[in-house]
Design a protein around this motif. Structure first.
Motif, PDB file in Angstrom:
ATOM      1  N   GLU A 113     -54.425   9.472  48.630  1.00 21.65           N
ATOM      2  CA  GLU A 113     -55.228   8.274  48.783  1.00 21.65           C
ATOM      3  C   GLU A 113     -55.450   7.398  49.602  1.00 21.65           C
ATOM      4  O   GLU A 113     -56.277   6.923  50.424  1.00 21.65           O
ATOM      5  CB  GLU A 113     -54.991   7.274  47.508  1.00 21.65           C
ATOM      6  CG  GLU A 113     -55.632   6.078  47.243  1.00 21.65           C
ATOM      7  CD  GLU A 113     -55.264   5.276  46.055  1.00 21.65           C
ATOM      8  OE1 GLU A 113     -56.138   4.429  45.462  1.00 21.65           O
ATOM      9  OE2 GLU A 113     -54.495   5.681  45.048  1.00 21.65           O
ATOM     10  N   PHE A 157     -61.800   5.329  45.098  1.00 19.99           N
ATOM     11  CA  PHE A 157     -61.329   6.179  44.197  1.00 19.99           C
ATOM     12  C   PHE A 157     -61.467   5.690  42.651  1.00 19.99           C
ATOM     13  O   PHE A 157     -61.475   4.681  42.274  1.00 19.99           O
ATOM     14  CB  PHE A 157     -59.867   6.265  44.549  1.00 19.99           C
ATOM     15  CG  PHE A 157     -59.582   7.547  45.329  1.00 19.99           C
ATOM     16  CD1 PHE A 157     -59.451   8.783  45.143  1.00 19.99           C
ATOM     17  CD2 PHE A 157     -59.289   7.069  46.705  1.00 19.99           C
ATOM     18  CE1 PHE A 157     -58.873   9.638  46.067  1.00 19.99           C
ATOM     19  CE2 PHE A 157     -58.991   7.865  47.670  1.00 19.99           C
ATOM     20  CZ  PHE A 157     -58.693   9.361  47.238  1.00 19.99           C
ATOM     21  N   MET A 185     -64.245  10.292  42.975  1.00 16.84           N
ATOM     22  CA  MET A 185     -64.562   8.933  44.045  1.00 16.84           C
ATOM     23  C   MET A 185     -65.870   8.921  44.329  1.00 16.84           C
ATOM     24  O   MET A 185     -66.797   9.640  44.172  1.00 16.84           O
ATOM     25  CB  MET A 185     -63.731   9.297  45.295  1.00 16.84           C
ATOM     26  CG  MET A 185     -64.097  10.403  46.281  1.00 16.84           C
ATOM     27  SD  MET A 185     -63.427  10.676  47.924  1.00 16.84           S
ATOM     28  CE  MET A 185     -61.777  11.475  47.106  1.00 16.84           C
TER      29      MET A 185
END
Length: 233
Positions: A113, A157, A185
């Motif tokens: 991430e 995300f 996402m």
């Protein structure tokens, strides 16, 4: 001996006793002085570095009576015994007994991430700490191209649905772990005028990335770095 000599002697004895009570005596059992350099070398991390579990993994030691898990259960929920993945994990843990693939996956999820968002934001400082030099050069070239065209990328995300090990290998002193990430996402790239030139600001995309991380398992540095990227999309 005159009265002044007696007074000075008494004063000297008094000062000696006071100093002794304040400073104490060395007994040979004192703790060594705090070594700031050693502490920084062993534990201090740059705030942008994602710590991927390795040599300094924080895990409870086995109980004195505990026995190692049988081979059939060792990598339970990760892979089946006898697979190439199981053999790769066995080879890594043989060289580094503190390695725990489950802790690694937890760190890899966070790194995934952070890297995706840092790339979208053009955060070269964060990327440099997380990527190998080769991968960094590739990411940096893409960021430069975006900057040249005066474009900006917005990425958000929705979820990371899965992070699973699909490969493990030990090459000399380097452990390599390949992870498949399945995520959702929203990503859009806009030009200088704010018009979307790639992606969508409203559509949720299903993304599958296959990334490989590597680390010298004999090093005191516990961090794994991204050394290869691929996509199944």
């Amino acid at each position: 001996m005159d009265i002044y000599t007696i007074i000075f002697l008494a004063l000297a004895v008094f000062i000696f006793l006071r100093l002794r009570s304040v400073l104490g005596q060395r007994t040979g059992s004192e703790r060594p002085p705090f070594d700031r350099t050693a502490r920084n070398a062993l534990g201090a991390q740059d705030k942008n570095v994602v710590t991927m579990p390795g040599k300094v993994i924080d895990q409870a030691p086995l109980a004195p009576t505990a026995e190692p898990a049988p081979p059939s259960d060792r990598w339970k929920d990760l892979t089946e015994p006898g697979t190439a993945l199981a053999q790769g994990l066995d080879a890594i843990v043989e060289k580094d007994s503190t390695f725990d693939p489950r802790h690694f996956l937890s760190g890899a999820r966070g790194a995934y991430e952070m890297i995706v968002l840092a790339f979208a934001n053009g955060d070269r400082r964060a990327l440099r700490d997380l990527l190998s030099s080769e991968v960094y050069e590739s990411f940096d070239a893409a960021i430069k191209e975006r900057e040249k065209n005066e474009q900006k990328t917005e990425t958000r995300f929705v979820s990371i649905d899965k992070a699973e090990l699909v490969g493990a290998e030990l090459r000399d002193r380097t452990g390599q772990l390949t992870v498949r990430f399945v995520s959702q996402m929203i990503s859009a790239t806009r030009d200088k005028a704010g018009n979307i030139v790639d992606g969508s600001a409203d559509t949720v995309a299903d993304i599958t990335d296959i990334w490989t991380f590597a680390r010298d398992i004999t090093s005191r540095d516990p961090n794994w770095k991204l050394v290869g990227t691929g996509s199944a999309n």
